[in-house]
Design a protein around this motif. Structure first.
Motif, mmCIF file in Angstrom:
data_model
loop_
_atom_site.group_PDB
_atom_site.id
_atom_site.type_symbol
_atom_site.label_atom_id
_atom_site.label_comp_id
_atom_site.label_asym_id
_atom_site.label_seq_id
_atom_site.Cartn_x
_atom_site.Cartn_y
_atom_site.Cartn_z
ATOM 1 N N ARG A 9 -52.724 26.537 15.331
ATOM 2 C CA ARG A 9 -52.736 25.301 16.131
ATOM 3 C C ARG A 9 -54.093 24.620 16.033
ATOM 4 N NH1 ARG A 9 -50.109 28.722 19.597
ATOM 5 N NH2 ARG A 9 -51.971 28.947 20.886
ATOM 6 N N ASP A 10 -55.161 25.418 16.059
ATOM 7 C CA ASP A 10 -56.503 24.845 15.933
ATOM 8 C C ASP A 10 -56.652 24.125 14.597
ATOM 9 O OD1 ASP A 10 -57.132 25.866 18.418
ATOM 10 O OD2 ASP A 10 -58.382 27.497 17.647
ATOM 11 N N LEU A 11 -56.141 24.748 13.523
ATOM 12 C CA LEU A 11 -56.214 24.107 12.212
ATOM 13 C C LEU A 11 -55.364 22.848 12.160
ATOM 14 C CD1 LEU A 11 -56.194 27.148 9.758
ATOM 15 C CD2 LEU A 11 -58.086 25.582 10.244
ATOM 16 N N ASP A 12 -54.203 22.868 12.806
ATOM 17 C CA ASP A 12 -53.360 21.670 12.857
ATOM 18 C C ASP A 12 -54.079 20.540 13.581
ATOM 19 O OD1 ASP A 12 -51.330 22.973 11.503
ATOM 20 O OD2 ASP A 12 -50.134 23.367 13.303
ATOM 21 N N ASP A 13 -54.732 20.861 14.701
ATOM 22 C CA ASP A 13 -55.496 19.861 15.449
ATOM 23 C C ASP A 13 -56.631 19.305 14.596
ATOM 24 O OD1 ASP A 13 -53.857 20.327 17.636
ATOM 25 O OD2 ASP A 13 -55.335 21.589 18.684
ATOM 26 N N LEU A 14 -57.335 20.200 13.918
ATOM 27 C CA LEU A 14 -58.427 19.789 13.047
ATOM 28 C C LEU A 14 -57.916 18.873 11.941
ATOM 29 C CD1 LEU A 14 -61.507 20.373 12.417
ATOM 30 C CD2 LEU A 14 -60.654 22.050 10.799
ATOM 31 N N LEU A 63 -53.865 7.408 14.515
ATOM 32 C CA LEU A 63 -54.859 7.675 15.554
ATOM 33 C C LEU A 63 -54.201 8.218 16.825
ATOM 34 C CD1 LEU A 63 -57.103 4.511 15.090
ATOM 35 C CD2 LEU A 63 -57.717 6.883 14.531
ATOM 36 N N GLU A 64 -53.028 7.691 17.142
ATOM 37 C CA GLU A 64 -52.305 8.182 18.322
ATOM 38 C C GLU A 64 -51.834 9.623 18.117
ATOM 39 O OE1 GLU A 64 -48.720 6.763 21.320
ATOM 40 O OE2 GLU A 64 -48.935 5.779 19.381
ATOM 41 N N GLN A 65 -51.315 9.928 16.923
ATOM 42 C CA GLN A 65 -50.875 11.301 16.632
ATOM 43 C C GLN A 65 -52.024 12.289 16.736
ATOM 44 O OE1 GLN A 65 -49.029 11.058 12.741
ATOM 45 N NE2 GLN A 65 -47.024 11.411 13.673
ATOM 46 N N ALA A 66 -53.217 11.856 16.367
ATOM 47 C CA ALA A 66 -54.396 12.725 16.444
ATOM 48 C C ALA A 66 -54.926 12.833 17.868
ATOM 49 C CB ALA A 66 -55.491 12.201 15.510
ATOM 50 N N GLY A 67 -54.384 12.032 18.777
ATOM 51 C CA GLY A 67 -54.839 12.056 20.161
ATOM 52 C C GLY A 67 -56.119 11.277 20.390
ATOM 53 N N LEU A 68 -56.539 10.501 19.390
ATOM 54 C CA LEU A 68 -57.789 9.755 19.502
ATOM 55 C C LEU A 68 -57.617 8.438 20.247
ATOM 56 C CD1 LEU A 68 -59.180 10.488 15.950
ATOM 57 C CD2 LEU A 68 -59.930 11.482 18.119
ATOM 58 N N VAL A 69 -56.387 7.964 20.340
ATOM 59 C CA VAL A 69 -56.067 6.810 21.174
ATOM 60 C C VAL A 69 -54.793 7.117 21.948
ATOM 61 C CG1 VAL A 69 -57.151 5.100 19.639
ATOM 62 C CG2 VAL A 69 -54.710 5.570 19.415
ATOM 63 N N HIS A 70 -54.672 6.504 23.092
ATOM 64 C CA HIS A 70 -53.461 6.595 23.900
ATOM 65 C C HIS A 70 -52.972 5.177 24.120
ATOM 66 C CE1 HIS A 70 -54.029 10.826 24.701
ATOM 67 N NE2 HIS A 70 -55.309 10.556 24.919
ATOM 68 N N VAL A 71 -51.675 5.009 24.068
ATOM 69 C CA VAL A 71 -51.104 3.676 24.218
ATOM 70 C C VAL A 71 -50.290 3.597 25.505
ATOM 71 C CG1 VAL A 71 -49.060 4.214 22.842
ATOM 72 C CG2 VAL A 71 -49.816 1.848 23.030
ATOM 73 N N PHE A 88 -64.368 15.609 19.839
ATOM 74 C CA PHE A 88 -65.374 16.595 20.213
ATOM 75 C C PHE A 88 -64.789 18.003 20.262
ATOM 76 C CE2 PHE A 88 -67.427 12.711 21.585
ATOM 77 C CZ PHE A 88 -68.714 12.911 21.124
ATOM 78 N N ALA A 89 -63.535 18.114 20.666
ATOM 79 C CA ALA A 89 -62.905 19.434 20.797
ATOM 80 C C ALA A 89 -62.756 20.139 19.455
ATOM 81 C CB ALA A 89 -61.541 19.320 21.478
ATOM 82 N N VAL A 90 -62.443 19.406 18.407
ATOM 83 C CA VAL A 90 -62.265 20.048 17.105
ATOM 84 C C VAL A 90 -63.436 19.803 16.162
ATOM 85 C CG1 VAL A 90 -59.749 19.970 17.254
ATOM 86 C CG2 VAL A 90 -60.925 18.181 16.007
ATOM 87 N N GLY A 91 -64.063 18.644 16.263
ATOM 88 C CA GLY A 91 -65.144 18.308 15.334
ATOM 89 C C GLY A 91 -66.419 19.087 15.560
ATOM 90 N N VAL A 92 -66.828 19.189 16.810
ATOM 91 C CA VAL A 92 -68.094 19.873 17.115
ATOM 92 C C VAL A 92 -68.032 21.358 16.743
ATOM 93 C CG1 VAL A 92 -69.679 20.511 18.981
ATOM 94 C CG2 VAL A 92 -68.824 18.165 18.817
ATOM 95 N N PRO A 93 -66.987 22.097 17.162
ATOM 96 C CA PRO A 93 -66.933 23.513 16.760
ATOM 97 C C PRO A 93 -66.890 23.688 15.241
ATOM 98 C CG PRO A 93 -65.384 23.119 18.540
ATOM 99 C CD PRO A 93 -65.901 21.781 18.096
ATOM 100 N N TRP A 94 -66.195 22.803 14.567
ATOM 101 C CA TRP A 94 -66.113 22.898 13.108
ATOM 102 C C TRP A 94 -67.487 22.670 12.486
ATOM 103 C CZ3 TRP A 94 -66.643 19.725 8.769
ATOM 104 C CH2 TRP A 94 -66.111 20.243 7.580
ATOM 105 N N LEU A 95 -68.210 21.672 12.974
ATOM 106 C CA LEU A 95 -69.553 21.405 12.453
ATOM 107 C C LEU A 95 -70.525 22.541 12.756
ATOM 108 C CD1 LEU A 95 -69.854 17.614 13.301
ATOM 109 C CD2 LEU A 95 -69.709 18.645 11.014
ATOM 110 N N HIS A 96 -70.374 23.179 13.904
ATOM 111 C CA HIS A 96 -71.256 24.293 14.280
ATOM 112 C C HIS A 96 -71.128 25.472 13.295
ATOM 113 C CE1 HIS A 96 -73.261 22.885 17.801
ATOM 114 N NE2 HIS A 96 -72.123 22.538 18.375
ATOM 115 N N ARG A 97 -70.010 25.580 12.638
ATOM 116 C CA ARG A 97 -69.836 26.659 11.648
ATOM 117 C C ARG A 97 -70.839 26.544 10.497
ATOM 118 N NH1 ARG A 97 -63.450 25.957 11.686
ATOM 119 N NH2 ARG A 97 -63.015 27.238 13.479
ATOM 120 N N PHE A 98 -71.371 25.350 10.293
ATOM 121 C CA PHE A 98 -72.263 25.109 9.158
ATOM 122 C C PHE A 98 -73.740 25.137 9.555
ATOM 123 C CE2 PHE A 98 -68.181 23.340 8.074
ATOM 124 C CZ PHE A 98 -67.979 23.853 6.808
#
Length: 102
Positions: A9-14, A63-71, A88-98
């Protein structure tokens, strides 16, 4: 990892968020929404682009499917509201891996 597992699920969100960010127009829509107070009608958003209406609608859908906008509907208008939570929920943790420890 299976699609039903937490990691899946985390990968799907990412994937949804990164897919949404992969196109220049979608990144621009997010920036415009942010700079305009986080909320705009679909017509206001479309007016900022030279794309056809179906193209803008498709970008807004991604954008709506990704949850980045709500209509929401307000009368006959569709109001798009920015939601940076998934970014922030998926991007920040992913970036922290690097990050490297110094």
């Amino acid at each position: 990892m299976t699609a039903g597992s937490r990691g899946g699920r985390d990968l799907d969100d990412l994937d949804r968020v990164f897919t949404a960010l992969a196109h220049h127009s979608r990144r621009t829509i997010l920036l415009v929404l942010h700079l305009r107070g986080g909320e705009m009608t679909s017509g206001e958003i479309a007016g900022r682009f030279d794309h056809s209406w179906p193209t803008i609608t498709r970008h807004l859908g991604v954008l709506e499917q990704a949850g980045l906008v709500h209509v929401t509907l307000r009368g006959r208008e569709r109001i798009y509201r920015l939601d940076t939570g998934p970014l922030f929920a998926v991007g920040v943790p992913w970036l922290h891996r690097f990050e490297t420890s110094s």
